[in-house]
Motif scaffolding. Structure first.
Motif, PDB file in Angstrom:
ATOM      1  N   LEU A  21     -29.205   0.040   0.154  1.00 42.12           N
ATOM      2  CA  LEU A  21     -29.853   0.935   1.101  1.00 42.12           C
ATOM      3  C   LEU A  21     -31.297   0.510   1.356  1.00 42.12           C
ATOM      4  O   LEU A  21     -31.935  -0.115   0.502  1.00 42.12           O
ATOM      5  N   ALA A  59     -28.727   3.038  10.469  1.00 49.52           N
ATOM      6  CA  ALA A  59     -28.782   4.337   9.801  1.00 49.52           C
ATOM      7  C   ALA A  59     -27.556   5.187  10.126  1.00 49.52           C
ATOM      8  O   ALA A  59     -26.962   5.816   9.233  1.00 49.52           O
ATOM      9  N   ASN A  60     -27.154   5.228  11.384  1.00 53.11           N
ATOM     10  CA  ASN A  60     -25.997   6.038  11.761  1.00 53.11           C
ATOM     11  C   ASN A  60     -24.720   5.520  11.131  1.00 53.11           C
ATOM     12  O   ASN A  60     -23.831   6.301  10.737  1.00 53.11           O
ATOM     13  N   GLU A  61     -24.614   4.208  11.028  1.00 57.45           N
ATOM     14  CA  GLU A  61     -23.406   3.628  10.443  1.00 57.45           C
ATOM     15  C   GLU A  61     -23.339   3.904   8.944  1.00 57.45           C
ATOM     16  O   GLU A  61     -22.258   4.137   8.388  1.00 57.45           O
ATOM     17  N   VAL A  62     -24.487   3.862   8.266  1.00 58.05           N
ATOM     18  CA  VAL A  62     -24.511   4.213   6.845  1.00 58.05           C
ATOM     19  C   VAL A  62     -23.974   5.631   6.655  1.00 58.05           C
ATOM     20  O   VAL A  62     -23.123   5.896   5.794  1.00 58.05           O
ATOM     21  N   ARG A  63     -24.458   6.564   7.467  1.00 55.05           N
ATOM     22  CA  ARG A  63     -24.047   7.955   7.311  1.00 55.05           C
ATOM     23  C   ARG A  63     -22.569   8.159   7.685  1.00 55.05           C
ATOM     24  O   ARG A  63     -21.876   8.986   7.089  1.00 55.05           O
ATOM     25  N   ALA A  64     -22.105   7.395   8.650  1.00 60.51           N
ATOM     26  CA  ALA A  64     -20.700   7.536   9.063  1.00 60.51           C
ATOM     27  C   ALA A  64     -19.738   6.958   8.025  1.00 60.51           C
ATOM     28  O   ALA A  64     -18.702   7.554   7.724  1.00 60.51           O
ATOM     29  N   ARG A  65     -20.086   5.800   7.479  1.00 61.19           N
ATOM     30  CA  ARG A  65     -19.183   5.124   6.547  1.00 61.19           C
ATOM     31  C   ARG A  65     -19.357   5.589   5.108  1.00 61.19           C
ATOM     32  O   ARG A  65     -18.407   5.554   4.315  1.00 61.19           O
ATOM     33  N   PRO A  70     -20.953   8.841   3.731  1.00 57.03           N
ATOM     34  CA  PRO A  70     -21.642  10.113   3.976  1.00 57.03           C
ATOM     35  C   PRO A  70     -22.354  10.697   2.764  1.00 57.03           C
ATOM     36  O   PRO A  70     -23.239  11.538   2.934  1.00 57.03           O
ATOM     37  N   HIS A  71     -22.000  10.281   1.566  1.00 59.28           N
ATOM     38  CA  HIS A  71     -22.654  10.823   0.370  1.00 59.28           C
ATOM     39  C   HIS A  71     -23.944  10.090   0.023  1.00 59.28           C
ATOM     40  O   HIS A  71     -24.693  10.544  -0.846  1.00 59.28           O
ATOM     41  N   PRO A  82     -29.241   9.911   2.588  1.00 64.49           N
ATOM     42  CA  PRO A  82     -29.393  10.587   3.887  1.00 64.49           C
ATOM     43  C   PRO A  82     -30.651  10.173   4.646  1.00 64.49           C
ATOM     44  O   PRO A  82     -30.689  10.295   5.874  1.00 64.49           O
ATOM     45  N   ASP A  83     -31.661   9.679   3.951  1.00 65.33           N
ATOM     46  CA  ASP A  83     -32.896   9.244   4.608  1.00 65.33           C
ATOM     47  C   ASP A  83     -32.955   7.729   4.812  1.00 65.33           C
ATOM     48  O   ASP A  83     -33.985   7.199   5.252  1.00 65.33           O
TER      49      ASP A  83
END
Length: 371
Positions: free
Chosen positions: A87, A116-122, A124-125, A128-129
């Protein structure tokens, strides 16, 4: 040809196996039990992302061997291709990540950048920042408690002698090669491989080769078992020298390290300790990566004695003062992934006098040249 291997961690046990596989008569000397030193304290990370670029040929060779480990050794050492994500939370680290991705491509490492969006999509846990991440699908993890005994047992089946509880009292060069006096008797061989870990520099110094090495203890911990939700090994790109990392094992526990520095270890005792005052610092970093750890119990902490070389690179190759002496030590806390490859490379070098994997940057003579 016969060889003595001094040190029964991952480097030594792997080298013993690959030497025996080449038909070399080999004796492994370990002062405690095989695999009970720095290896057993390891995190178990099998990653190539973020490595020193000229180390990548060795890392690639080792990754291929990890993939064959169960077949080679006849047992499951819990090597799992989970993927490895790092990350990013700071802009300067994002630039560092992108530079590594570009620079590593000519070395045969194709790392994927995630936004950032792909990290959260793939995932999700996670983070978050986070403003991004790197993703290496083919890397993963292994069990540090299983790998050394597996290599040692497989080597024994090929005719190698494994001597545990062998406290070394003296090592001398003889007309025939080397003589090693231990608490379990005296052993002689034409060639000697120094895989003594944090103690490797002391052995090298006996033969006139000084290595600036400091023994330090990683700060490791594990949580109570949790529902299994985190598949990849998780790290972080940062310019902070104390970066955090964690993984969730199949039994549900979260194993973690980093984030709190590494205290020095007295080599006279070799006893590395976890310092409880460092735990809050670790947890703050981990919560940024995995906020759901906030209400989780830590059930155990530990450390181990690792060797850190001044330039953060290992020592590998032939001695430059003593014919028949070889070194493979000082892996600076980054050696678990490299272990099988190191063993294979050193066996190749000892048995044939050459290796296809470049070792120039890791030669022991680099410190004398810089003096």
């Amino acid at each position: 040809m016969d060889v003595i291997v001094m040190g029964g961690g991952l480097m030594g046990s792997a080298a013993t196996y690959f030497l025996a596989r080449r038909g070399v008569k080999v004796t492994l000397l370990e002062r405690n039990r095989v695999g009970t030193g720095a290896t057993v304290a390891s995190f178990g990370n099998i990653r190539r992302t973020g490595r020193y670029l000229p180390q990548l040929p060795l890392a690639h060779r080792s990754r291929a061997l990890w993939g064959e480990a169960e077949k080679l050794l006849g047992r499951d050492v819990e090597f799992r291709v989970t993927g490895h994500i790092r990350l990013v939370f700071e802009e300067d680290a994002l630039g560092d990540m992108r530079k590594f991705i570009a620079d590593a491509r000519p070395w045969g490492l194709d790392v994927e950048e995630l936004g950032a969006n792909e990290v959260r999509a793939r995932f999700p846990h996670l983070g978050p920042d986070a403003i991004g991440a790197s993703w290496m699908a083919e890397d993963g993890c292994g069990n540090p408690r299983l790998i050394c005994p597996a290599f040692a047992d497989a080597a024994r089946a090929l005719g190698a002698e494994i001597v545990e509880g062998a406290e070394v009292r003296d090592v001398v060069r003889t007309e025939e090669g080397f003589s090693v006096e231990t608490s379990q008797g005296t052993f002689s061989a034409e060639r000697l491989l120094n895989t003594a870990g944090a103690w490797g520099a002391r052995l090298a110094a006996r033969f006139g080769e000084e290595v600036p090495l400091t023994a330090m203890g990683p700060q490791m911990g594990v949580t109570e078992p949790l529902p299994h939700r985190i598949v990849p090994v998780v790290g972080v790109w940062t310019r902070n020298p104390s970066d955090n990392y964690f993984r969730q094992v199949e039994r549900g526990n979260i194993v973690f390290g980093g984030g709190a520095g590494r205290p020095e270890v007295d080599l006279e005792t070799g006893h590395a300790k976890y310092e409880p005052a460092r735990l809050p610092v670790q947890l703050r970093g981990l919560l940024r990566m995995l906020p759901s750890l906030a209400d989780v119990s830590i059930i155990r902490t530990w450390s181990g004695c690792e060797g850190y070389v001044r330039d953060s690179l290992p020592v590998m190759g032939e001695s430059e003062t003593t014919p028949g002496l070889f070194h493979a030590f000082g892996f600076c806390g980054h050696g678990f992934q490299l272990g099988p490859g190191v063993g294979d490379v050193m066996a190749e070098l000892i048995a044939t006098g050459k290796t296809e994997t470049p070792l120039h940057d890791f030669r022991i003579g680099r410190f004398a040249a810089a003096a």
